[in-house]
Design a protein around this motif. Structure first.
Motif, PDB file in Angstrom:
ATOM      1  N   VAL A 136     -79.307   2.710 -59.308  1.00  0.00           N
ATOM      2  CA  VAL A 136     -78.610   1.885 -59.761  1.00  0.00           C
ATOM      3  C   VAL A 136     -78.463   1.824 -61.142  1.00  0.00           C
ATOM      4  CG1 VAL A 136     -78.923  -0.961 -60.452  1.00  0.00           C
ATOM      5  CG2 VAL A 136     -80.009  -0.117 -58.467  1.00  0.00           C
ATOM      6  N   GLY A 137     -76.837   1.614 -61.189  1.00  0.00           N
ATOM      7  CA  GLY A 137     -75.914   1.716 -62.672  1.00  0.00           C
ATOM      8  C   GLY A 137     -75.443   3.469 -62.918  1.00  0.00           C
ATOM      9  N   ALA A 138     -75.693   4.344 -61.935  1.00  0.00           N
ATOM     10  CA  ALA A 138     -74.887   5.130 -61.981  1.00  0.00           C
ATOM     11  C   ALA A 138     -72.997   5.126 -61.243  1.00  0.00           C
ATOM     12  CB  ALA A 138     -75.455   6.392 -61.142  1.00  0.00           C
ATOM     13  N   VAL A 139     -72.410   5.998 -61.737  1.00  0.00           N
ATOM     14  CA  VAL A 139     -70.831   5.984 -61.220  1.00  0.00           C
ATOM     15  C   VAL A 139     -70.626   7.180 -60.639  1.00  0.00           C
ATOM     16  CG1 VAL A 139     -70.434   3.283 -62.080  1.00  0.00           C
ATOM     17  CG2 VAL A 139     -69.901   6.078 -63.706  1.00  0.00           C
ATOM     18  N   ILE A 157     -64.323   0.903 -53.342  1.00  0.00           N
ATOM     19  CA  ILE A 157     -64.143   0.272 -53.138  1.00  0.00           C
ATOM     20  C   ILE A 157     -64.491  -0.034 -54.649  1.00  0.00           C
ATOM     21  CG2 ILE A 157     -64.216  -1.708 -52.998  1.00  0.00           C
ATOM     22  CD1 ILE A 157     -64.107  -2.195 -50.289  1.00  0.00           C
ATOM     23  N   THR A 158     -66.207  -0.046 -54.438  1.00  0.00           N
ATOM     24  CA  THR A 158     -66.710  -0.160 -55.666  1.00  0.00           C
ATOM     25  C   THR A 158     -67.751   1.094 -55.984  1.00  0.00           C
ATOM     26  OG1 THR A 158     -69.042  -1.402 -55.024  1.00  0.00           O
ATOM     27  CG2 THR A 158     -67.238  -1.741 -55.731  1.00  0.00           C
ATOM     28  N   PRO A 159     -67.037   2.088 -56.812  1.00  0.00           N
ATOM     29  CA  PRO A 159     -68.310   3.333 -56.486  1.00  0.00           C
ATOM     30  C   PRO A 159     -69.034   3.812 -57.827  1.00  0.00           C
ATOM     31  CG  PRO A 159     -65.545   3.794 -57.563  1.00  0.00           C
ATOM     32  CD  PRO A 159     -65.900   2.757 -57.720  1.00  0.00           C
ATOM     33  N   MET A 160     -70.180   3.488 -56.890  1.00  0.00           N
ATOM     34  CA  MET A 160     -71.281   2.611 -57.659  1.00  0.00           C
ATOM     35  C   MET A 160     -72.810   2.207 -56.358  1.00  0.00           C
ATOM     36  SD  MET A 160     -71.621  -1.368 -59.271  1.00  0.00           S
ATOM     37  CE  MET A 160     -70.730  -2.799 -58.242  1.00  0.00           C
ATOM     38  N   ALA A 198     -75.296  -0.952 -55.433  1.00  0.00           N
ATOM     39  CA  ALA A 198     -75.707  -1.843 -55.532  1.00  0.00           C
ATOM     40  C   ALA A 198     -76.394  -3.193 -53.959  1.00  0.00           C
ATOM     41  CB  ALA A 198     -74.896  -2.896 -55.935  1.00  0.00           C
TER      42      ALA A 198
END
Lengths: 312, 358
Positions: free
Chosen positions: A118-121, A215-218, A220
């Protein structure tokens, strides 16, 4: 005006692709006579795996890291589907209950594995075409997508061709239509269903990785937010046909994008909840229309959801 | 301090029942036991993470005087009741329930444990031993709006919202009014996605806002998806709940940070010295529960100065974004010239100001 439409189309493709991938996999699974309700769970397992691999190997492997991520997402999705397969095929458990369990399991496992991420990109897995094409305001409608978008389109056509034009596809459909007959003329019903479920799991895993890598490179928790269920509905909506699956997926995507445009453009004469429920209202309307006139040719497999126990 | 998972929580509860006498006799010498229930995991980088930071701040500030246990991933349904009860039975004397959906559960459990103090975040039902608390996040929105109004070249700014509830409506209105104060031509395009958390839809909504010409976008949803889209599309944006610069290193202008520490410290102190009373706390910049994150390095000095002025104004009470004349979307005057909106009116607001397109 043209660039405006193209911008909207790019958004449509973005919201449609993961649903299309998962639904294409589920189509093959259901054609073999198995109902797997675990799509959402398999997508999440694929999403967290793809992200973790792309993040971990991003420094060493550079441009190859996302490919490895997608591959591992497919493998993870397939592996998780094997849990389901062993239970329903070898042990003959109830498919609905087992599929639901797979979804719950996938939500929990992906949250556990993903807690550290969580929190990494990572850099998004974007178009591989040169920026002069992918970034062009007009040409990006053709070239401006992640490789997964083209892969999803190819897979729909490949699956449609496989099911309707090949001998292997015919056998798979036979297994789904009448497992006892297929068994009695010597086809390995259980083995074919194992393969179909693994294929469905792999595509659901790749569909999940589209969320966490494109879409969202993370990562969650529960980032797929129920798309697995839409994919499931889509297979029914499409009457178990690949061509309609493609049309139906884009129909959903267009409605969802229209909703956003309508709200942002100030169409406040309709409450926002109405727009949010539009895709579902349309789905019910189309289903009602289809069942009212039975000539539309729904191709529901006759053995869908029934356990195959030839000894009994 | 120990971390409680559901499993060892049940074990601890059983152990507590087995040794009631021991527990009670030791209580007088022990520090104040506080408990927290959280909606999400402490690692969500959002709402729950911020509350847990507050809990840790309380532990650090009142070192040795308090203990603080927490239970994470507590659903907003009836399953919260046994968890609250167990916390109370284990001797926690001050319990914080950190999400709106625990409201009726708190009311019920507070009735059964009159000597335990309960605090419920963002709710409105109180009792003698049940207080509520919330933050004036709309104060931070006025800082964002001021920055947005000065940074926007197109005069069209975007807002990604979740549901039409007072807290979100206040944010939209505060953002729009403060932007209009520096640029009267500003319009705000508002998209409600009918969800707190749906990264794909949040991303698609922000993409839509960018396509429709918004060059600054604020958000009131829980994932950083919107910021990632803004970074890609070179649209200015703001972090929600915490500094989210890692998701948009170039385009995040600043962030509203939820800081609960000061509140938890003050309430634990009050419980320790016996002055705790049920109340309706609604804190903001002045009390330190709303804090702006670091400004983007490229933010022009005059914009930063204007933003600082708004913060200072909230702190000393000289600024209030909801000062009349305020018109709603139809042009009807809702707040006459020179008048302020009362807290009751703010807490139940259900209309958008002029210039909001929804």
């Amino acid at each position: 005006m043209l660039t405006f439409i193209i911008d909207a189309l790019v958004t449509v493709v973005g919201v449609t692709t993961p649903i299309l991938l998962a639904a294409t996999g589920e189509l093959v699974v259901e054609k073999s006579g198995v109902l797997n309700l675990g799509i959402e769970g398999m997508m999440l397992i694929g999403a967290v795996t793809g992200f973790a691999v792309a993040l971990t190997y991003g420094d060493n492997m550079g441009a190859l890291a996302p490919w490895l991520g997608v591959l591992c997402a497919a493998l993870a999705g397939a592996a998780s589907s094997m849990l389901f397969a062993v239970l329903v095929l070898t042990l003959g458990s109830n498919q609905v209950a087992t599929g639901l369990a797979l979804t719950i399991f996938g939500i929990g496992l992906s949250s556990l594995v993903g807690a550290g991420y969580v929190g990494a990109v990572i850099p998004p897995f974007d178009s591989l075409f040169p920026d002069s094409l992918a970034g062009d305001p007009l040409w990006r409608v053709v070239f401006g997508y992640s490789p997964l978008v083209y892969f999803a389109l190819i897979m729909v056509f490949a699956v449609g061709w496989f099911l309707n034009r090949t001998r292997a596809g015919l056998i798979l459909r036979a297994v789904g239509e009448n497992d006892i007959s297929a068994h009695s003329i010597g086809y390995p019903v259980i083995a074919i269903r194992y393969a179909a479920i693994a294929f469905g799991g792999a595509l659901a895993g790749i569909g999940g990785s589209y969320f966490s890598m494109v879409i969202t490179p993370m990562w969650a928790e529960q980032m797929t937010a129920g798309r697995g269920w839409i994919a499931l509905a889509l297979v029914v909506f499409a009457g178990w046909r690949a061509g309609r699956l493609l049309a139906g997926a884009y129909f959903f995507g267009i409605l969802m994008t229209l909703e956003l445009y309508a709200k942002a453009s100030g169409f406040s004469f309709l409450p926002s909840q109405f727009w949010a429920s539009m895709p579902y209202i349309m789905a019910v309307a189309v289903l009602a229309f289809m069942s009212a006139r039975d000539v539309t040719g729904s191709e529901a497999p006759a053995c869908l959801g029934r356990p195959f126990l030839p000894s009994t | 301090m120990s971390t409680i998972t559901r499993r060892n929580f049940v074990q601890a509860a059983a152990a507590g029942l087995a040794l009631p006498a021991l527990g009670r006799s030791a209580l007088a010498a022990e520090p104040l036991k506080t408990g927290f229930i959280y909606l999400g995991p402490v690692g969500d980088f959002g709402w729950t993470w911020a509350h847990d930071k507050g809990r840790k701040a309380m532990l650090a500030a009142l070192n040795g005087q308090v203990t603080a246990d927490y239970v994470e991933n507590v659903k907003e349904d009836a399953s919260a009741i046994p968890i609250l009860k167990d916390l109370a039975q284990q001797g926690h004397k001050l319990i914080f329930a950190t999400s709106y959906g625990y409201m009726d559960q708190c009311v019920e459990v507070a009735k059964q444990f009159p000597d335990v103090k309960f605090e419920h975040c963002t709710g409105y039902k109180t009792a003698d031993n049940l207080g509520t608390y919330n933050s004036r996040f709309h104060q931070g929105r006025a800082v964002e709006g001021t920055i947005a109004g000065m940074m926007s070249k197109s005069g069209v700014i975007g807002y990604l919202g979740s549901y039409k509830v007072p807290e979100v409506v206040l944010g939209v209105n505060s953002f729009t009014l403060s932007a209009q104060a520096v640029n009267p031509k500003i319009t705000t395009k508002l998209v409600m996605i009918d969800s707190w958390f749906d990264p794909a839809k949040e991303a698609a909504a922000v993409e839509t806002l960018a396509n429709l010409g918004c060059d600054v976008v604020a958000q009131h949803t829980d994932s950083p998806a919107g910021l990632q889209v803004c970074e890609k599309r070179k649209v200015w944006c703001f972090g929600q709940g915490a500094d989210m610069a890692r998701f948009a290193p170039k385009t995040q202008l600043t962030a509203i940070e939820d800081i609960w520490g000061p509140y938890y410290i003050s309430r634990a102190k009050a419980a320790l010295d016996g002055t705790w009373k049920s109340d309706n706390a609604w804190w903001g910049f002045k009390e330190g529960t709303v804090v702006m994150g670091p400004y983007n390095k490229t933010l022009p000095a005059d914009v930063a100065a204007a933003a600082d002025k708004i913060i200072a104004g909230w702190k000393d009470g000289s600024y209030d974004v909801f000062t009349g004349e305020i018109k709603d979307q139809t042009g009807a005057v809702k707040v006459p010239k020179g008048e302020h909106m009362t807290d009751d009116k703010l807490a139940t607001i259900d209309w958008y100001v002029q210039g909001v397109q929804s």
